[in-house]
Design a protein around this motif. Structure first.
Motif, PDB file in Angstrom:
ATOM      1  N   ALA A  16      29.754  22.365 -12.614  1.00  0.00           N
ATOM      2  CA  ALA A  16      30.391  22.057 -11.342  1.00  0.00           C
ATOM      3  C   ALA A  16      30.958  20.637 -11.284  1.00  0.00           C
ATOM      4  CB  ALA A  16      29.396  22.262 -10.206  1.00  0.00           C
ATOM      5  N   GLN A  17      30.686  19.832 -12.299  1.00  0.00           N
ATOM      6  CA  GLN A  17      31.108  18.434 -12.288  1.00  0.00           C
ATOM      7  C   GLN A  17      32.426  18.229 -13.017  1.00  0.00           C
ATOM      8  OE1 GLN A  17      29.341  15.916 -10.602  1.00  0.00           O
ATOM      9  NE2 GLN A  17      28.379  17.779  -9.866  1.00  0.00           N
ATOM     10  N   ASP A  18      33.146  17.189 -12.606  1.00  0.00           N
ATOM     11  CA  ASP A  18      34.357  16.758 -13.298  1.00  0.00           C
ATOM     12  C   ASP A  18      33.909  15.930 -14.503  1.00  0.00           C
ATOM     13  OD1 ASP A  18      36.711  15.598 -14.194  1.00  0.00           O
ATOM     14  OD2 ASP A  18      37.145  14.560 -12.316  1.00  0.00           O
ATOM     15  N   PRO A  19      34.201  16.379 -15.733  1.00  0.00           N
ATOM     16  CA  PRO A  19      33.730  15.641 -16.908  1.00  0.00           C
ATOM     17  C   PRO A  19      34.325  14.241 -17.025  1.00  0.00           C
ATOM     18  CG  PRO A  19      35.146  17.464 -17.564  1.00  0.00           C
ATOM     19  CD  PRO A  19      34.927  17.585 -16.082  1.00  0.00           C
ATOM     20  N   ALA A  20      35.394  13.964 -16.311  1.00  0.00           N
ATOM     21  CA  ALA A  20      35.993  12.626 -16.357  1.00  0.00           C
ATOM     22  C   ALA A  20      35.298  11.653 -15.406  1.00  0.00           C
ATOM     23  CB  ALA A  20      37.482  12.706 -16.012  1.00  0.00           C
ATOM     24  N   ASP A  21      34.479  12.151 -14.489  1.00  0.00           N
ATOM     25  CA  ASP A  21      33.813  11.294 -13.500  1.00  0.00           C
ATOM     26  C   ASP A  21      32.326  11.189 -13.833  1.00  0.00           C
ATOM     27  OD1 ASP A  21      32.958   9.870 -11.312  1.00  0.00           O
ATOM     28  OD2 ASP A  21      33.865  11.217  -9.833  1.00  0.00           O
ATOM     29  N   LEU A  22      32.025  10.317 -14.780  1.00  0.00           N
ATOM     30  CA  LEU A  22      30.643  10.184 -15.236  1.00  0.00           C
ATOM     31  C   LEU A  22      29.733   9.613 -14.158  1.00  0.00           C
ATOM     32  CD1 LEU A  22      31.041   9.015 -18.946  1.00  0.00           C
ATOM     33  CD2 LEU A  22      30.748  11.330 -18.035  1.00  0.00           C
ATOM     34  N   ASP A  23      30.262   8.775 -13.266  1.00  0.00           N
ATOM     35  CA  ASP A  23      29.426   8.230 -12.191  1.00  0.00           C
ATOM     36  C   ASP A  23      28.931   9.348 -11.265  1.00  0.00           C
ATOM     37  OD1 ASP A  23      29.562   5.560 -12.977  1.00  0.00           O
ATOM     38  OD2 ASP A  23      31.380   5.190 -11.826  1.00  0.00           O
ATOM     39  N   ALA A  24      29.830  10.246 -10.886  1.00  0.00           N
ATOM     40  CA  ALA A  24      29.436  11.356 -10.020  1.00  0.00           C
ATOM     41  C   ALA A  24      28.473  12.288 -10.745  1.00  0.00           C
ATOM     42  CB  ALA A  24      30.677  12.128  -9.554  1.00  0.00           C
ATOM     43  N   MET A  25      28.717  12.519 -12.029  1.00  0.00           N
ATOM     44  CA  MET A  25      27.832  13.378 -12.802  1.00  0.00           C
ATOM     45  C   MET A  25      26.437  12.764 -12.884  1.00  0.00           C
ATOM     46  SD  MET A  25      28.257  14.950 -16.653  1.00  0.00           S
ATOM     47  CE  MET A  25      29.874  15.590 -16.284  1.00  0.00           C
ATOM     48  N   ALA A  26      26.358  11.483 -13.133  1.00  0.00           N
ATOM     49  CA  ALA A  26      25.065  10.800 -13.206  1.00  0.00           C
ATOM     50  C   ALA A  26      24.325  10.898 -11.876  1.00  0.00           C
ATOM     51  CB  ALA A  26      25.259   9.343 -13.607  1.00  0.00           C
ATOM     52  N   ASP A  27      25.041  10.664 -10.769  1.00  0.00           N
ATOM     53  CA  ASP A  27      24.406  10.765  -9.450  1.00  0.00           C
ATOM     54  C   ASP A  27      23.833  12.152  -9.223  1.00  0.00           C
ATOM     55  OD1 ASP A  27      25.051   8.134  -8.880  1.00  0.00           O
ATOM     56  OD2 ASP A  27      26.824   8.650  -7.697  1.00  0.00           O
ATOM     57  N   LEU A  43      21.923   8.489 -20.134  1.00  0.00           N
ATOM     58  CA  LEU A  43      23.071   7.988 -20.890  1.00  0.00           C
ATOM     59  C   LEU A  43      24.102   9.111 -20.955  1.00  0.00           C
ATOM     60  CD1 LEU A  43      24.459   5.916 -22.779  1.00  0.00           C
ATOM     61  CD2 LEU A  43      23.217   6.992 -24.663  1.00  0.00           C
ATOM     62  N   LEU A  44      25.280   8.855 -20.428  1.00  0.00           N
ATOM     63  CA  LEU A  44      26.393   9.793 -20.501  1.00  0.00           C
ATOM     64  C   LEU A  44      27.516   9.120 -21.278  1.00  0.00           C
ATOM     65  CD1 LEU A  44      26.473  11.020 -16.791  1.00  0.00           C
ATOM     66  CD2 LEU A  44      25.449  12.170 -18.742  1.00  0.00           C
ATOM     67  N   ILE A  45      28.063   9.831 -22.234  1.00  0.00           N
ATOM     68  CA  ILE A  45      29.106   9.275 -23.085  1.00  0.00           C
ATOM     69  C   ILE A  45      30.326  10.168 -23.022  1.00  0.00           C
ATOM     70  CG2 ILE A  45      29.745   8.668 -25.451  1.00  0.00           C
ATOM     71  CD1 ILE A  45      26.741   8.246 -25.982  1.00  0.00           C
ATOM     72  N   SER A  46      31.482   9.570 -22.817  1.00  0.00           N
ATOM     73  CA  SER A  46      32.726  10.323 -22.794  1.00  0.00           C
ATOM     74  C   SER A  46      33.421  10.189 -24.141  1.00  0.00           C
ATOM     75  CB  SER A  46      33.642   9.777 -21.695  1.00  0.00           C
ATOM     76  OG  SER A  46      34.906  10.399 -21.790  1.00  0.00           O
ATOM     77  N   PRO A  47      33.727  11.309 -24.791  1.00  0.00           N
ATOM     78  CA  PRO A  47      34.411  11.232 -26.071  1.00  0.00           C
ATOM     79  C   PRO A  47      35.889  10.858 -25.911  1.00  0.00           C
ATOM     80  CG  PRO A  47      34.150  13.514 -25.444  1.00  0.00           C
ATOM     81  CD  PRO A  47      33.418  12.676 -24.419  1.00  0.00           C
ATOM     82  N   HIS A  48      36.359  10.787 -24.676  1.00  0.00           N
ATOM     83  CA  HIS A  48      37.774  10.510 -24.436  1.00  0.00           C
ATOM     84  C   HIS A  48      38.023   9.066 -24.029  1.00  0.00           C
ATOM     85  CE1 HIS A  48      38.288  14.783 -24.748  1.00  0.00           C
ATOM     86  NE2 HIS A  48      37.356  14.964 -23.832  1.00  0.00           N
ATOM     87  N   GLY A  49      36.997   8.230 -24.084  1.00  0.00           N
ATOM     88  CA  GLY A  49      37.151   6.813 -23.770  1.00  0.00           C
ATOM     89  C   GLY A  49      37.286   6.579 -22.357  1.00  0.00           C
TER      90      GLY A  49
END
Length: 49
Positions: A16-27, A43-49
């Motif tokens: 249900a989360q936007d993979p580009a919004d790591l802050d929202a996903m972490a919350d 720890l959340l890491i984006s492979p897209h920088g």
């Protein structure tokens, strides 16, 4: 809750989360997993920088 149910619930939260919004996903993940007063490391890491 058994491990299968917990894994399914976690998968549903992630879908249900936007993979580009790591802050929202972490919350979302911390609200789901942590009891008040618990220490949490995530720890959340984006492979897209």
């Amino acid at each position: 809750m058994d491990i299968g149910d917990a894994t399914a619930a976690l998968g549903g939260l992630l879908e249900a989360q936007d993979p580009a919004d790591l802050d929202a996903m972490a919350d979302t993940l911390i609200r789901h997993a942590a009891a008040p007063g618990d220490d949490v490391a995530l720890l959340l890491i984006s492979p897209h920088g």
